[in-house]
Motif scaffolding. Structure first.
Motif, PDB file in Angstrom:
ATOM      1  N   ARG A 152       0.827  -1.211   0.000  1.00  0.00           N
ATOM      2  CA  ARG A 152       0.000   0.000   0.000  1.00  0.00           C
ATOM      3  C   ARG A 152       0.861   1.261   0.000  1.00  0.00           C
ATOM      4  N   ARG A 153       1.957   1.211   0.804  1.00  0.00           N
ATOM      5  CA  ARG A 153       2.821   2.390   0.926  1.00  0.00           C
ATOM      6  C   ARG A 153       3.463   2.731  -0.423  1.00  0.00           C
ATOM      7  N   VAL A 154       4.011   1.717  -1.095  1.00  0.00           N
ATOM      8  CA  VAL A 154       4.663   1.964  -2.387  1.00  0.00           C
ATOM      9  C   VAL A 154       3.612   2.383  -3.425  1.00  0.00           C
ATOM     10  N   GLY A 155       2.448   1.750  -3.385  1.00  0.00           N
ATOM     11  CA  GLY A 155       1.353   2.158  -4.277  1.00  0.00           C
ATOM     12  C   GLY A 155       1.007   3.625  -4.077  1.00  0.00           C
ATOM     13  N   GLY A 156       0.947   4.037  -2.823  1.00  0.00           N
ATOM     14  CA  GLY A 156       0.622   5.424  -2.504  1.00  0.00           C
ATOM     15  C   GLY A 156       1.644   6.414  -3.031  1.00  0.00           C
ATOM     16  N   LYS A 157       2.894   5.978  -3.123  1.00  0.00           N
ATOM     17  CA  LYS A 157       3.945   6.849  -3.663  1.00  0.00           C
ATOM     18  C   LYS A 157       3.896   6.914  -5.195  1.00  0.00           C
ATOM     19  N   ILE A 158       3.370   5.867  -5.818  1.00  0.00           N
ATOM     20  CA  ILE A 158       3.220   5.866  -7.285  1.00  0.00           C
ATOM     21  C   ILE A 158       2.037   6.767  -7.676  1.00  0.00           C
ATOM     22  N   PRO A 199       0.784   9.826  -7.107  1.00  0.00           N
ATOM     23  CA  PRO A 199       0.875  11.173  -7.701  1.00  0.00           C
ATOM     24  C   PRO A 199       1.456  11.184  -9.116  1.00  0.00           C
ATOM     25  N   LEU A 200       2.189  10.160  -9.482  1.00  0.00           N
ATOM     26  CA  LEU A 200       2.757  10.102 -10.838  1.00  0.00           C
ATOM     27  C   LEU A 200       1.690   9.780 -11.878  1.00  0.00           C
ATOM     28  N   ILE A 201       0.562   9.231 -11.427  1.00  0.00           N
ATOM     29  CA  ILE A 201      -0.466   8.798 -12.389  1.00  0.00           C
ATOM     30  C   ILE A 201      -1.820   9.463 -12.125  1.00  0.00           C
ATOM     31  N   GLY A 202      -1.835  10.485 -11.306  1.00  0.00           N
ATOM     32  CA  GLY A 202      -3.081  11.225 -11.078  1.00  0.00           C
ATOM     33  C   GLY A 202      -4.104  10.455 -10.268  1.00  0.00           C
ATOM     34  N   ALA A 203      -3.607   9.698  -9.280  1.00  0.00           N
ATOM     35  CA  ALA A 203      -4.497   8.910  -8.436  1.00  0.00           C
ATOM     36  C   ALA A 203      -4.359   9.366  -6.985  1.00  0.00           C
ATOM     37  N   GLN A 204      -5.329   8.999  -6.154  1.00  0.00           N
ATOM     38  CA  GLN A 204      -5.194   9.219  -4.717  1.00  0.00           C
ATOM     39  C   GLN A 204      -4.383   8.060  -4.144  1.00  0.00           C
ATOM     40  N   PRO A 205      -3.632   8.324  -3.061  1.00  0.00           N
ATOM     41  CA  PRO A 205      -2.753   7.267  -2.528  1.00  0.00           C
ATOM     42  C   PRO A 205      -3.473   5.955  -2.220  1.00  0.00           C
ATOM     43  N   HIS A 206      -4.724   6.024  -1.747  1.00  0.00           N
ATOM     44  CA  HIS A 206      -5.423   4.791  -1.379  1.00  0.00           C
ATOM     45  C   HIS A 206      -6.091   4.113  -2.579  1.00  0.00           C
ATOM     46  N   GLU A 207      -5.780   4.578  -3.796  1.00  0.00           N
ATOM     47  CA  GLU A 207      -6.344   3.950  -4.994  1.00  0.00           C
ATOM     48  C   GLU A 207      -5.319   3.075  -5.737  1.00  0.00           C
ATOM     49  N   VAL A 208      -4.092   2.993  -5.212  1.00  0.00           N
ATOM     50  CA  VAL A 208      -3.038   2.267  -5.923  1.00  0.00           C
ATOM     51  C   VAL A 208      -2.361   1.279  -4.973  1.00  0.00           C
ATOM     52  N   VAL A 209      -2.086   0.088  -5.477  1.00  0.00           N
ATOM     53  CA  VAL A 209      -1.338  -0.897  -4.693  1.00  0.00           C
ATOM     54  C   VAL A 209      -0.223  -1.466  -5.575  1.00  0.00           C
ATOM     55  N   ALA A 210       0.936  -1.719  -4.974  1.00  0.00           N
ATOM     56  CA  ALA A 210       2.049  -2.331  -5.710  1.00  0.00           C
ATOM     57  C   ALA A 210       1.996  -3.821  -5.441  1.00  0.00           C
ATOM     58  N   GLU A 253     -11.646   5.036  -6.528  1.00  0.00           N
ATOM     59  CA  GLU A 253     -12.283   4.856  -5.221  1.00  0.00           C
ATOM     60  C   GLU A 253     -13.766   4.479  -5.342  1.00  0.00           C
ATOM     61  N   ARG A 254     -14.459   5.071  -6.332  1.00  0.00           N
ATOM     62  CA  ARG A 254     -15.907   4.818  -6.450  1.00  0.00           C
ATOM     63  C   ARG A 254     -16.219   3.347  -6.727  1.00  0.00           C
ATOM     64  N   HIS A 255     -15.210   2.584  -7.184  1.00  0.00           N
ATOM     65  CA  HIS A 255     -15.451   1.166  -7.497  1.00  0.00           C
ATOM     66  C   HIS A 255     -15.058   0.224  -6.359  1.00  0.00           C
ATOM     67  N   HIS A 256     -14.434   0.772  -5.309  1.00  0.00           N
ATOM     68  CA  HIS A 256     -13.853  -0.139  -4.318  1.00  0.00           C
ATOM     69  C   HIS A 256     -14.875  -1.106  -3.715  1.00  0.00           C
ATOM     70  N   GLY A 257     -16.078  -0.625  -3.475  1.00  0.00           N
ATOM     71  CA  GLY A 257     -17.075  -1.486  -2.842  1.00  0.00           C
ATOM     72  C   GLY A 257     -17.559  -2.619  -3.745  1.00  0.00           C
ATOM     73  N   ALA A 258     -17.653  -2.358  -5.046  1.00  0.00           N
ATOM     74  CA  ALA A 258     -18.258  -3.325  -5.976  1.00  0.00           C
ATOM     75  C   ALA A 258     -17.223  -4.166  -6.716  1.00  0.00           C
ATOM     76  N   LEU A 259     -15.949  -3.906  -6.448  1.00  0.00           N
ATOM     77  CA  LEU A 259     -14.895  -4.594  -7.205  1.00  0.00           C
ATOM     78  C   LEU A 259     -14.612  -5.975  -6.607  1.00  0.00           C
ATOM     79  N   HIS A 260     -14.795  -6.994  -7.420  1.00  0.00           N
ATOM     80  CA  HIS A 260     -14.484  -8.354  -6.980  1.00  0.00           C
ATOM     81  C   HIS A 260     -13.567  -9.009  -7.991  1.00  0.00           C
ATOM     82  N   GLN A 261     -12.342  -9.271  -7.581  1.00  0.00           N
ATOM     83  CA  GLN A 261     -11.397  -9.923  -8.494  1.00  0.00           C
ATOM     84  C   GLN A 261     -11.263 -11.394  -8.094  1.00  0.00           C
ATOM     85  N   PRO A 262     -10.925 -12.250  -9.065  1.00  0.00           N
ATOM     86  CA  PRO A 262     -11.014 -13.689  -8.804  1.00  0.00           C
ATOM     87  C   PRO A 262      -9.838 -14.292  -8.030  1.00  0.00           C
TER      88      PRO A 262
END
Ligand SMILES: *Cc1c(COP(=O)(O)O)cnc(C)c1O
Length: 436
Positions: free
Chosen positions: A76-82, A84-95, A238-247
């Motif tokens: 999560r921490r590394v995702g959060g640092k990525i 700003p480089l891609i126009g995302a909020q820190p809690h929207e990216v995971v490495a 973020e708007r998809h976090h609740g409905a997102l189900h990956q296999p």
């Protein structure tokens, strides 16, 4: 004339606000590295950081380091640092995982979110793994792959399309898609959008949230300098976090992994995109690269990247490789999905297949030549490392964090000399290696 370019290059280097960053990378003596878009250079801080993680956190801290050194939070921490480089909020990216695996998770999640639709729309000539990951789901009966060339994407976006999957900067030609316009068009058709940012993140500014993007993936070992096989990243708005189900419902994507419950319950946020235990050494190396690239910032990297490639084209011209318009489309282009590229070629020798307008391309220039493989090998023998992309593309990447204008002047001179001397015809340059 050629010397004049070298003089100018040195003046540009002396005035370059990013000039100081080259010293933060280890680059071999006598090498001009034009392949940072395939494997980024090693940040000098990485070996010491890895030594500390291995000897200190692993060797001494042992299992305690999951908490004590925050291994548990590192994806999560590394995702959060990525972010700003891609126009995302820190809690929207995971490495996590590889780009391929993240594609699988997000394609499947998109299908799950669009019941009744099965089509995944992409373009022919997209990066192979993107197309192959759709094929895997197709075999399971979950997806239908549809490919449409760039000019036909909009008409192919009908009510059957669950997901539009595109690579923002084309790996072979460097052509950039209009992310905002295509995202809007997909949404109007009721589809979701997944952007592959492998050749974008760390090279040019991306604004996923301003474009309304749904999902994205990207590579850690190219412009983010995370090292060979570095973990990739995944973005979900973020708007998809609740409905997102990956296999790939592994325990690290669970709401409470250490409750050891029998039943899976997805973590509430971006963590549901995790699967198994994070590769801590890989993440540690990636974090050093990301810290360095984020310190420079996407805008400054982009400005330098454009200046480098424009200067390189100027140097080619001075070296006698003049770029002139080519009247007819080259055969085979339509089949590769390359129909919209600028019809430019040099005087019968190499053809520029990247857009001539720097605003329309990523941080690379690609040239077509029937003997591109041998030319690439001859350049490597001279210490100019670019790469070859089947069947006839010489691809030169301009990683803006560590390349100099002097490298552009020298590389252009070498390319001109290789073409002129015909030295690429040597037997040893014709032998194909396993990895190109
Ligand atoms: C490099 C690259 C990848 C790499 O995928 P891996 O799973 O890391 O091998 C994926 N997509 C694109 C567009 C790339 O350029």
């Amino acid at each position: 004339m050629v010397d004049a370019m070298l003089v100018r290059a040195r003046e540009l280097d002396a005035a370059d606000p990013l000039g100081e960053y080259r010293a933060r990378f280890q680059l071999p003596e006598g090498v001009i590295y034009l392949d940072g878009n395939s494997l980024g250079a090693l940040p000098k801080a990485t070996p010491a950081r890895l030594e500390q993680v291995i000897r200190g956190e692993w060797g001494e801290g042992l299992i305690r380091s999951w908490n004590g050194a925050d291994w548990i939070g590192s994806a999560r921490r590394v995702g959060g640092k990525i972010a700003p480089l891609i126009g995302a909020q820190p809690h929207e990216v995971v490495a996590a995982d590889s780009t391929s695996v993240n594609l699988f998770k997000l394609i499947a999640a998109a299908l799950d979110m669009r019941p009744g639709r099965k089509v995944i729309l992409s373009e022919p000539g997209n990066f192979p793994t993107d197309l192959y990951m759709i094929a895997g789901l197709e075999r399971q009966g979950l997806a239908t792959r549809r490919l449409a060339g760039r000019e036909h994407l909009l008409e192919a976006l009908d009510g059957d399309v669950a997901l539009l999957l595109l690579t923002h900067v084309h790996y072979k030609t460097g052509e950039v898609f209009d992310m905002a316009a295509l995202t809007r068009a997909a949404h109007q058709a009721g589809a979701l959008v997944l952007w592959d940012l492998s050749h974008s993140g760390g090279a040019l500014p991306v604004d996923l949230n301003a474009c309304g993007a749904d999902f994205a993936v990207g590579c850690g070992y190219k412009y983010l300098n995370g090292g060979p096989g570095a973990p990739a990243y995944a973005f979900a708005a973020e708007r998809h976090h609740g409905a997102l189900h990956q296999p790939l419902t592994g325990w690290f994507g669970h709401a409470a992994p250490f409750a050891f419950a029998d039943d899976y319950a997805p973590a509430p946020g971006i963590d549901r995109l995790q699967c198994g235990t994070s590769p801590i050494l890989g993440l540690a190396a990636l974090e050093v690269g990301v810290d360095l690239i984020a310190e420079i910032g996407a805008q400054r990297l982009y400005a330098k990247s454009q200046a480098l490639s424009e200067f390189f084209l100027e140097c080619l011209a001075v070296n006698g490789i003049s770029l002139t318009a080519h009247p007819e489309p080259v055969e085979g282009r339509a089949q590769n999905g390359l129909t919209s590229f600028d019809k430019l070629r040099t005087s019968g020798r190499v053809e520029l297949v990247s857009p001539a307008d720097p605003a329309q391309r990523g941080s690379q220039l690609s040239f077509r030549h029937a003997q591109a493989y041998a030319i690439c090998q001859a350049l490597i023998a001279r210490g100019v490392i670019g790469d070859f992309r089947d069947p006839d593309i010489l691809r030169l990447g301009f990683a803006p964090a560590y390349l100099r204008f002097e490298d552009m002047a020298e590389a252009a001179r070498h390319l001109a000399e290789v073409l002129e001397s015909g030295e690429w015809q040597r037997e040893e340059f014709m032998q194909r290696a396993a990895v190109t």
